[in-house]
Design an enzyme around this catalytic site. Structure first.
Site, mmCIF file in Angstrom:
data_model
loop_
_atom_site.group_PDB
_atom_site.id
_atom_site.type_symbol
_atom_site.label_atom_id
_atom_site.label_comp_id
_atom_site.label_asym_id
_atom_site.label_seq_id
_atom_site.Cartn_x
_atom_site.Cartn_y
_atom_site.Cartn_z
ATOM 1 N N SER A 16 104.949 1.215 -63.529
ATOM 2 C CA SER A 16 104.816 2.053 -62.344
ATOM 3 C C SER A 16 105.984 1.856 -61.377
ATOM 4 C CB SER A 16 103.513 1.704 -61.619
ATOM 5 O OG SER A 16 103.517 0.334 -61.279
ATOM 6 N N TYR A 47 99.735 2.135 -59.834
ATOM 7 C CA TYR A 47 98.803 2.633 -60.849
ATOM 8 C C TYR A 47 97.453 1.896 -60.760
ATOM 9 C CZ TYR A 47 102.402 5.005 -63.783
ATOM 10 O OH TYR A 47 103.357 5.837 -64.282
ATOM 11 N N GLY A 48 97.526 0.656 -60.298
ATOM 12 C CA GLY A 48 96.380 -0.251 -60.457
ATOM 13 C C GLY A 48 95.152 0.112 -59.665
ATOM 14 N N CYS A 78 103.368 -2.721 -68.360
ATOM 15 C CA CYS A 78 102.398 -2.543 -67.277
ATOM 16 C C CYS A 78 101.027 -2.938 -67.825
ATOM 17 C CB CYS A 78 102.405 -1.088 -66.840
ATOM 18 S SG CYS A 78 101.111 -0.691 -65.655
ATOM 19 N N ASN A 79 100.403 -3.905 -67.182
ATOM 20 C CA ASN A 79 99.078 -4.335 -67.650
ATOM 21 C C ASN A 79 98.039 -3.240 -67.477
ATOM 22 O OD1 ASN A 79 98.893 -7.553 -68.136
ATOM 23 N ND2 ASN A 79 100.540 -7.048 -66.728
ATOM 24 N N THR A 80 98.147 -2.493 -66.368
ATOM 25 C CA THR A 80 97.141 -1.471 -66.090
ATOM 26 C C THR A 80 97.135 -0.417 -67.198
ATOM 27 O OG1 THR A 80 97.661 -1.858 -63.762
ATOM 28 C CG2 THR A 80 96.269 0.037 -64.261
ATOM 29 N N GLU A 168 106.830 -4.264 -54.175
ATOM 30 C CA GLU A 168 107.641 -3.042 -54.055
ATOM 31 C C GLU A 168 108.410 -3.020 -52.734
ATOM 32 O OE1 GLU A 168 108.218 -0.353 -56.232
ATOM 33 O OE2 GLU A 168 107.232 -1.521 -57.792
ATOM 34 N N CYS A 200 99.611 -8.818 -64.143
ATOM 35 C CA CYS A 200 100.287 -7.631 -63.614
ATOM 36 C C CYS A 200 101.765 -7.989 -63.635
ATOM 37 C CB CYS A 200 99.829 -7.334 -62.192
ATOM 38 S SG CYS A 200 100.844 -6.064 -61.378
ATOM 39 N N THR A 201 102.591 -7.091 -64.151
ATOM 40 C CA THR A 201 104.004 -7.444 -64.328
ATOM 41 C C THR A 201 104.763 -7.508 -63.001
ATOM 42 O OG1 THR A 201 104.449 -5.109 -64.815
ATOM 43 C CG2 THR A 201 104.176 -6.608 -66.699
HETATM 44 N N1 DGL Z 1 102.954 -3.638 -62.885
HETATM 45 C C1 DGL Z 1 101.793 -2.946 -63.274
HETATM 46 C C2 DGL Z 1 100.786 -3.811 -63.968
HETATM 47 O O1 DGL Z 1 101.195 -4.704 -64.686
HETATM 48 C C3 DGL Z 1 101.255 -1.904 -62.344
HETATM 49 C C4 DGL Z 1 100.965 -2.281 -60.963
HETATM 50 C C5 DGL Z 1 100.535 -1.075 -60.168
HETATM 51 O O2 DGL Z 1 101.247 -0.079 -60.173
HETATM 52 O O3 DGL Z 1 99.477 -1.154 -59.533
HETATM 53 O O4 DGL Z 1 99.600 -3.625 -63.862
#
Ligand code: DGL
Length: 291
Positions: A16, A47-48, A78-80, A168, A200-201
Site C-alpha cells: 500500500s 489498506y489495513g 503486504c500482510n493485509t 508514512e 505488517c511490512t
Molecule cells: N504494509 C501493509 C501490511 O503489511 C499494509 C499496511 C496498510 O496499508 O494498512 O499490512
C-alpha cells in the site's frame, strides 16, 4: 501479459505504500541478479483498515499494473493483502506469487523455538505475539500459519492501526511513536508474548521503538522478527526448485530497482532514500485508471 518465461523479466513487488520496501531491500540483497519493479499504492494507503472486498479489489489492480509491465513473478509485500487475497490471486493469475504471512510465521516460529532451546526444557514455550493491521489480525491468518508449522506454539495478537500512518509520515522516533507502540505492545506482553512478529511490512521501520518498548514492558529483551528476509529466501527457493527462472544477464546496480507510486506524497522519495540508501531511484507516479 505474464512474462513468466523470460528469465530477465523483473520481479513485481507491491504494498500500500512504503512498508514493502523492507521486503524489496531484502530481495535486492538475497537475489543480487534480479531487477525489481516496486509499486506503492500511496493514493489508497492504508489498506489495513479496509474491508477484505476492498483490499481484494486494490490487490487485483496492483497485480494487473505489474503484470502489464512484464514481471515474471509477484511478491505481495503486504500482510493485509497476503492475509485476505493471496489464494484468490494465485487462482486467478498465471504466474508465481509469494506472500509475506507464511514467511513471517516461519521466522516467528524459528525465533520462539530458538528461545525455548536457550531457556531449557523447564521453561514454558514463549507465545508468539503478532502486531498487525486490523485486516490482518481479523483474518486470523497468522494463527493459522503458525498452527501449520507447530502445534505447540500459542499466538496472541494485537491490531496496531496507528503505526502505518506514523511510518508514512516518517514519524519513526520520539514521544508519539513511543506512546502508540506502548499502547499496542503492552497487552501482547501481558498476554505472555515472548517473541513479537511484525505482521505488517511498515512496522520494521519502527523496529527500534518496538524493541525498546517491549524490553521495558517485559523487563527483558523480547526478540522481534519480520518477514522481509524470509520472503526473499522464499523467492530464492522458488528459483532453486526450478519454478521461477533466475535472471541470466546481470543489471547494473543503479538500474535494479524501479519505484512506482499512485500518488506522490513528499515523504515517499526521501523515505525511500533514507531506507534504501543513496542509490534509491526517484519514484514515478502512475495512474491506476480503475480506483
Ligand atoms: N504494509 C501493509 C501490511 O503489511 C499494509 C499496511 C496498510 O496499508 O494498512 O499490512
Amino acid at each position: 501479459m505474464p512474462n513468466a518465461l523470460d528469465p530477465d523479466a523483473p520481479l513485481g513487488v507491491f504494498d500500500s505504500g512504503l512498508g514493502g520496501l523492507t521486503v524489496a531491500r531484502a530481495m535486492l540483497v538475497t537475489l543480487p541478479a534480479e531487477r525489481i519493479v516496486y509499486l506503492g499504492d500511496t493514493a489508497r494507503v492504508p489498506y489495513g483498515t479496509r474491508s477484505a472486498q476492498t483490499v481484494i479489489r486494490y490487490a487485483r489492480t496492483c497485480s494487473r499494473v505489474l503484470i502489464d509491465r512484464g514481471v515474471k513473478a509477484l511478491v505481495i509485500a503486504c500482510n493485509t493483502v497476503s492475509a485476505v487475497a493471496l489464494e484468490l490471486l494465485r487462482a486467478e493469475l498465471d504466474l508465481p506469487i509469494v506472500g509475506v504471512v507464511q514467511p513471517g510465521a516461519r521466522a516467528a516460529v524459528a525465533a520462539a523455538e530458538a528461545m525455548a532451546a536457550l531457556n531449557g526444557a523447564h521453561e514454558r514455550l514463549p507465545k508468539i505475539g503478532v502486531l498487525g493491521t486490523l485486516g490482518t489480525i481479523n483474518s486470523g491468518a497468522y494463527p493459522r500459519a503458525v498452527a501449520q508449522l507447530s502445534t505447540r506454539l500459542e499466538v496472541v495478537a494485537e491490531p496496531a492501526p496507528l503505526l502505518v500512518p506514523l511510518v508514512e509520515e516518517g514519524w519513526l522516533e520520539g514521544q508519539v511513536p513511543e506512546l502508540a507502540v506502548e499502547r499496542y505492545v503492552t497487552p501482547l506482553i501481558r498476554a505472555g508474548a515472548g517473541v513479537i512478529v511484525l505482521g505488517c511490512t511498515h512496522y520494521p521501520l519502527l523496529r527500534n521503538v518496538i524493541e525498546r518498548v517491549a524490553a521495558r514492558v517485559a523487563g527483558r529483551d523480547v526478540p522481534v522478527v519480520d518477514s522481509a528476509e524470509a520472503t526473499a529466501r522464499e523467492v530464492l527457493e522458488l528459483q532453486q526448485s526450478g519454478r521461477l527462472p533466475p535472471a541470466v544477464h546481470a543489471t547494473p546496480a543503479d538500474r535494479r530497482l524501479e519505484l512506482l507510486v499512485t500518488d506522490l506524497p513528499n515523504s515517499f522519495s526521501s523515505a525511500a532514500e533514507r531506507f534504501l540508501g543513496a542509490d534509491a531511484p526517484e519514484a514515478s507516479q502512475i495512474d491506476l485508471k480503475v480506483i
